[in-house]
Scaffold this active site. Sequence first.
Site, PDB file in Angstrom:
ATOM      1  N   LYS A 164      -1.098  -3.933  -3.603  1.00  0.00           N
ATOM      2  CA  LYS A 164      -2.666  -3.751  -2.521  1.00  0.00           C
ATOM      3  C   LYS A 164      -3.492  -2.940  -3.632  1.00  0.00           C
ATOM      4  O   LYS A 164      -3.254  -1.984  -5.437  1.00  0.00           O
ATOM      5  CB  LYS A 164      -2.454  -2.537  -1.889  1.00  0.00           C
ATOM      6  N   ASP A 224      -0.667   3.231   0.593  1.00  0.00           N
ATOM      7  CA  ASP A 224      -0.314   2.033  -0.203  1.00  0.00           C
ATOM      8  C   ASP A 224       0.891   1.447   0.628  1.00  0.00           C
ATOM      9  O   ASP A 224       1.362   0.410   0.410  1.00  0.00           O
ATOM     10  CB  ASP A 224       0.732   2.916  -1.974  1.00  0.00           C
TER      11      ASP A 224
END
Length: 346
Positions: free
Chosen positions: A12, A172
Site C-alpha cells: 500500500k 495499512d
Amino acid sequence: MAMEIRSRAPGKIILCGEHAVVHGSTAVAASINLHTNIIFFPGTAGSGNELIELELQDSGILLTWKTDSMKNALSETNFHDPFSPKPCSKETMELIHGLFEYQKLPEAKSSLASGVYAFIYLYASILGFSGALEPQNQHNIWLRFGDKDLELVNKWAFEGERIIHGKPSGIDNTVSTFGNVIMFKSGELTQIEPKLRLRMLITNTKVERNTKALVAGVAERTNRHPQAMASVFAAVDSISREFSEILQSSSPDQLSIAELMGMNQGLLQGMGVSHSSIDDVLRITSKKNLVSKLTGAGGGGCVLTLLPASTPVEIITEVTSELEHVGFQCFTTEVGGRGLEIFLPN
C-alpha cells in the site's frame, strides 16, 4: 508431499494524509501491484515433536519453535478464539518476548522483531496449536474472500499492526486487505472509484525508520504547538478531500494531483518527519519536473513520484538510474487493484 497454500496481499501507499490521519484528518491510500507473498505448509499432528517454522526469505531468516514449547509458554493466555480479534495484552507480550529471546536475531535484523511478535500472537490466536489444517473447496485459482471474511482478516491484521506500530491508524491493514483506493478518517473508510489509474515511481531509500518514534514526535510537536499543528492537520484534511474529488471526477487533472502532492510534502516537512534521503529523492526528481512526496511514516522509508501519462520513457529511465546510482531502490507501479487473495491447489 505437504499441501502448499499460498496467499498474497498488495502493498500500500498513502497518497496523502499520513501522520495527520492519526490526529483526525482525512487520508487517501491505495493498493499497488506489488505483493507480499506467503506460502503455508500445514503439518500433520501426532508425531509429538511438531515444529513451527517462520522463514523470511527476503531477509535470510529462519526461526523455529517447538509446538509444545509455544503451547506451554502461552497456554494460560486463553488463545485460539479466531472469530473474536482482541489486542495483545502486556502480559501476553512478555510471554511472547520470552519465546523470541532465544532466537538470537542478528543485530542488523533487529527491526524485524516486532513483526515476529505479531506473527506469534496471530498464529497462536487464530490457529492455536491444533496441528494440521484441512481447507475445504480447493480450487486451482486465486480466490477472493467474501466481505465478512475480509472484515475478520482486517480486524486481526489491525491487532498485528498494534504490536508493530503502537497506535496505528488502520490504513495499512485496511488497504492491503480490501485493495483499491480508500478515503480514511477516524476509523471510517470510503471506497473510491478512481476515473484515472495513477502511475508512480516508488523509491526505497533503504533508510530504516521507527514508526512509533516518528508518530510520537508528531504528537510531541502537537503538544508544543497545538494551534499551529491544528492548522497543519486541517490543511492536510483539505488536500486529501480535494485529492479524492479529483480522482473521482470525470476529467481528472494530473497537474492538480501533482500540486496537491507537493503541498502535502511541505506540510509533512513541517511536521518534522522528512529526512535527508527523502530530500535527495525530491532534488533528483524535481530536475525532471516530477513531483515527489514521502509515503508512510517518513524518516527515510519510501518516496512516491507521480508519473503522468505524458512522461517520456527516457525521463523515467534517467531518473531511475540516478536514484539507483546513489544507492536507492526503485519500482514503477500502478495504483489500485485487488486486495487479499488465496491460492488453494488441488
